[in-house]
Design a protein around this motif. Structure first.
Motif, short mmCIF file in Angstrom:
data_model
loop_
_atom_site.label_atom_id
_atom_site.label_comp_id
_atom_site.label_asym_id
_atom_site.label_seq_id
_atom_site.Cartn_x
_atom_site.Cartn_y
_atom_site.Cartn_z
N ALA A 23 9.56 5.15 -0.52
CA ALA A 23 10.35 6.05 -1.23
C ALA A 23 9.51 6.25 -2.76
O ALA A 23 10.08 7.34 -3.60
CB ALA A 23 11.76 5.83 -1.37
N THR A 24 9.05 5.27 -3.04
CA THR A 24 8.31 5.13 -4.30
C THR A 24 6.95 5.94 -4.35
O THR A 24 6.63 6.25 -5.36
CB THR A 24 8.00 3.79 -5.01
N ASN A 25 6.63 6.49 -3.17
CA ASN A 25 5.12 7.19 -3.22
C ASN A 25 5.58 8.40 -3.90
O ASN A 25 6.31 9.35 -3.45
CB ASN A 25 4.92 7.44 -1.68
N PRO A 26 4.59 8.79 -4.82
CA PRO A 26 4.80 10.15 -5.36
C PRO A 26 4.66 11.40 -4.66
O PRO A 26 5.19 12.50 -4.97
CB PRO A 26 3.72 10.10 -6.60
N ASP A 27 4.11 11.25 -3.73
CA ASP A 27 3.85 12.21 -2.85
C ASP A 27 4.69 12.48 -1.37
O ASP A 27 4.52 13.18 -0.54
CB ASP A 27 2.29 12.52 -2.31
N ALA A 28 5.70 11.64 -1.48
CA ALA A 28 6.64 11.39 -0.54
C ALA A 28 7.29 13.10 -0.41
O ALA A 28 7.77 13.48 -1.52
CB ALA A 28 7.72 10.49 -0.61
N ILE A 74 0.59 -1.27 0.06
CA ILE A 74 0.08 0.05 0.13
C ILE A 74 0.78 1.28 0.08
O ILE A 74 0.48 2.31 -0.40
CB ILE A 74 -0.96 -0.09 1.19
N ALA A 75 2.19 1.16 0.49
CA ALA A 75 2.95 2.26 0.42
C ALA A 75 3.05 3.32 -0.64
O ALA A 75 3.44 4.55 -0.39
CB ALA A 75 4.69 1.53 1.03
N ALA A 76 2.98 2.64 -1.80
CA ALA A 76 2.99 3.74 -3.13
C ALA A 76 1.63 4.34 -3.28
O ALA A 76 1.81 5.03 -4.44
CB ALA A 76 3.63 2.86 -4.16
N HIS A 77 0.83 4.02 -2.65
CA HIS A 77 -0.56 4.60 -2.96
C HIS A 77 -0.41 6.18 -2.91
O HIS A 77 -0.09 6.94 -2.01
CB HIS A 77 -1.60 4.08 -1.73
N PRO A 78 -0.93 6.93 -4.10
CA PRO A 78 -0.43 8.41 -4.09
C PRO A 78 -1.41 9.24 -3.22
O PRO A 78 -0.97 10.61 -2.98
CB PRO A 78 -0.86 8.62 -5.45
N LEU A 101 -1.88 8.76 0.07
CA LEU A 101 -1.31 8.61 1.45
C LEU A 101 -0.89 9.96 1.95
O LEU A 101 0.07 10.66 1.23
CB LEU A 101 -0.39 7.40 1.89
N SER A 102 -1.11 10.39 3.45
CA SER A 102 -0.35 11.51 3.62
C SER A 102 0.93 11.40 4.30
O SER A 102 1.51 10.34 4.70
CB SER A 102 -1.15 12.29 5.24
N GLU A 103 1.67 12.70 4.49
CA GLU A 103 3.23 12.26 5.15
C GLU A 103 3.11 11.74 6.55
O GLU A 103 3.87 10.83 6.70
CB GLU A 103 3.65 13.49 5.03
N ALA A 104 2.21 11.98 7.06
CA ALA A 104 2.02 11.26 8.50
C ALA A 104 2.03 9.92 8.57
O ALA A 104 2.56 8.91 9.14
CB ALA A 104 0.93 12.06 9.29
N GLN A 105 1.03 9.36 7.42
CA GLN A 105 0.90 8.04 7.21
C GLN A 105 2.16 7.22 6.91
O GLN A 105 2.60 6.01 7.22
CB GLN A 105 -0.26 7.67 6.19
#
Length: 503
Positions: free
Chosen positions: A410-415, A383-387, A389-393
């Protein structure tokens, strides 16, 4: 090879006047990078093609050159590419049909919409490779005529052509109504009987490993049958007869076909070759009862292929998920799951089931958030790459699971930039994370500096536009050529440095 100039040729920020200057000094390697530029003008493409002849073919296929830009007597390969695209002059085809280089005639034979007189010339070419290439791509009328060609290599190509009429394909399998094959590549070169050594030491030998001919041209006939069995236009009743053929490869050609009787699929499910059963397992045409049989098959790759079958019952997939490596991918059955099934999967006590549904990127918010706090690291990685998700999550994932999930976070586009910097400092580290951070759009200079310390991430980081200018310049003399090319291609490389490099 000049790696600096190759990288510079691919640099999106290179101004047109420097592109022009590079064209004047381009070799084949630099030209290949220049040809890939989105901003290459028609005039630049013409100049590049005239300097490096072999790059003209690529420029044609990419739509950068037209018939008006090509002289077929000077650039015959580019002319062939235009003919292949259906954009060449028909007179070029007549010229090239008698070209002394057989490879050019062979390439011409693969072109569509050729003038009829050119087709007739190619159909009687002295080199069987040209005729076979024509048979592979030509129209139903011509290919039906070539089915009776005396050379087995031509018939093999006819069997592979999806335009071949079904009745002709059936005849190729049975031999009914066709004259016998008279020649093959083996007896063209060697006196029959002959079996080609699979480890043949002759550098000039182009016979396939194990090719043989005892006068019946058996290996070529076998290949022809294999092509016909894999051809979707071949009638299913003709194909089904091969289900108990002694050749593994011929039986194997049946396993992925969607048009066979259920009893044929049932017989294939008991085949002694695991690869046949694996291909069968991925076939959407097999019945649910056969799917359940194959679900218990421990043969190599059978269960993994079954997991990708879109007709797989959900409960069977859940059972397979715990014991089968399906990879980090959204499986077809999960992509098609209903809202009720998604909820069932997300609440399953089996983490493998939750991991499968976590690959979806259209989950309801409450399900997404529940999976983000899952106690199992494998679920969280999914689930980690789900775009959304918030920074807190994302931070909470790292706090709970550490290095096991860092690379996926690190692959999450919103990191965020701050989070990416923190991931580079995490102990213990995760090597894969550095490569992901190095290519992330939000990576900062401090994060990229850390990525440069990792051997595999270093070339990726060298190309990132957020890297400081001075550091990019320093990397132009790096010991690793991949880093050098990446730095030269970095759009943040100072213009003055670019100019100096192409003087």
């Amino acid at each position: 090879m000049n790696h600096v100039l190759c990288g510079l040729a691919a640099n999106a920020a290179l101004p047109p006047e420097l592109v022009d200057r590079l064209i004047t000094v381009a070799d084949a390697d630099i030209a290949a990078d220049l040809a890939g530029r989105e901003d290459l003008s028609r005039a630049q493409a013409i100049a590049l093609a005239s300097r490096v002849e072999e790059i003209a073919v690529r420029l044609v296929y990419e739509g950068r050159l037209t018939a008006a830009d090509i002289d077929p007597t000077v650039q015959p390969d580019a002319a062939l590419a235009l003919l292949d695209e259906g954009a060449g002059n028909p007179e070029w085809a007549r010229l090239l049909a008698t070209d002394p280089i057989v490879e050019r005639r062979e390439k011409l034979a693969a072109c569509s919409r050729l003038p009829s007189d050119v087709v007739e010339t190619l159909a009687v070419d002295a080199d069987v490779r040209v005729v076979a290439e024509l048979a592979l791509w030509t129209t139903p009328e011509v290919v039906a005529r070539l089915a009776g060609h005396p050379h087995g290599e031509v018939r093999r190509a006819v069997a592979a052509n999806e335009a071949t009429p079904p009745s002709v394909l059936a005849a190729l399998l049975t031999g009914d109504g066709l004259p016998p094959v008279q020649r093959c590549l083996v007896c063209d070169r060697e006196e029959a009987p002959f079996v080609h050594d699979p480890h043949c030491p002759r550098l000039d030998c182009d016979l396939p490993p194990g090719a043989s001919c005892d006068g019946s041209h058996e290996s070529t006939v076998h290949d022809m049958q294999q092509m016909a069995l894999g051809n979707s236009a071949t009638p299913s009743e003709a194909v089904a007869r091969f289900v108990d053929h002694p050749s593994v490869l011929l039986r194997w050609a049946l396993a992925a076909r969607p048009d066979l009787p259920s009893e044929v699929y049932g017989q294939l499910a008991t085949d002694s070759t695991p690869g046949i059963r694996a291909d069968l397992a991925g076939n959407p045409a097999i019945s649910e009862s056969l799917i359940r049989v194959l679900a218990d098959d421990r043969g190599h790759d059978v269960q993994r292929r079954l997991a990708h079958n879109p007709q797989l019952p959900l409960e069977v997939l859940i059972r397979l998920a715990g014991t089968t490596k399906t990879g980090a991918t959204l499986l077809p059955r999960i992509a098609a799951a209903s809202p009720a099934e998604i909820e069932e999967l997300a609440q399953s006590p089996d983490p493998a089931a939750r991991m499968l549904v976590a690959q979806r990127r259209d989950l309801p918010t409450e399900i997404r958030d529940a999976l983000a706090t899952d106690p199992d690291a494998k679920v969280v990685k999914s689930i980690a790459a789900h775009p959304s998700l918030s920074e807190a999550q994302l931070r909470a994932m790292v706090d709970r699971h550490g290095a096991r999930v860092i690379a996926k976070v690190a692959t999450n586009p919103d990191a965020t930039p701050a989070l990416l910097e923190e991931l580079t400092r995490h102990e213990p580290s995760a090597q894969k994370a550095f490569r992901e951070i190095a290519r992330h759009r939000n990576a900062t200079a401090p994060a990229l500096r850390a990525c440069l310390a990792d051997r595999q991430a270093r070339p990726v980081a060298a190309s990132h536009p957020a890297l400081p200018e001075q550091l990019i310049v320093e990397l132009l003399t790096d010991a690793d050529w991949q880093v050098v090319e990446a730095a030269a291609a970095n759009p943040s490389l100072p213009l003055a440095v670019m100019s100096d490099l192409v003087r």
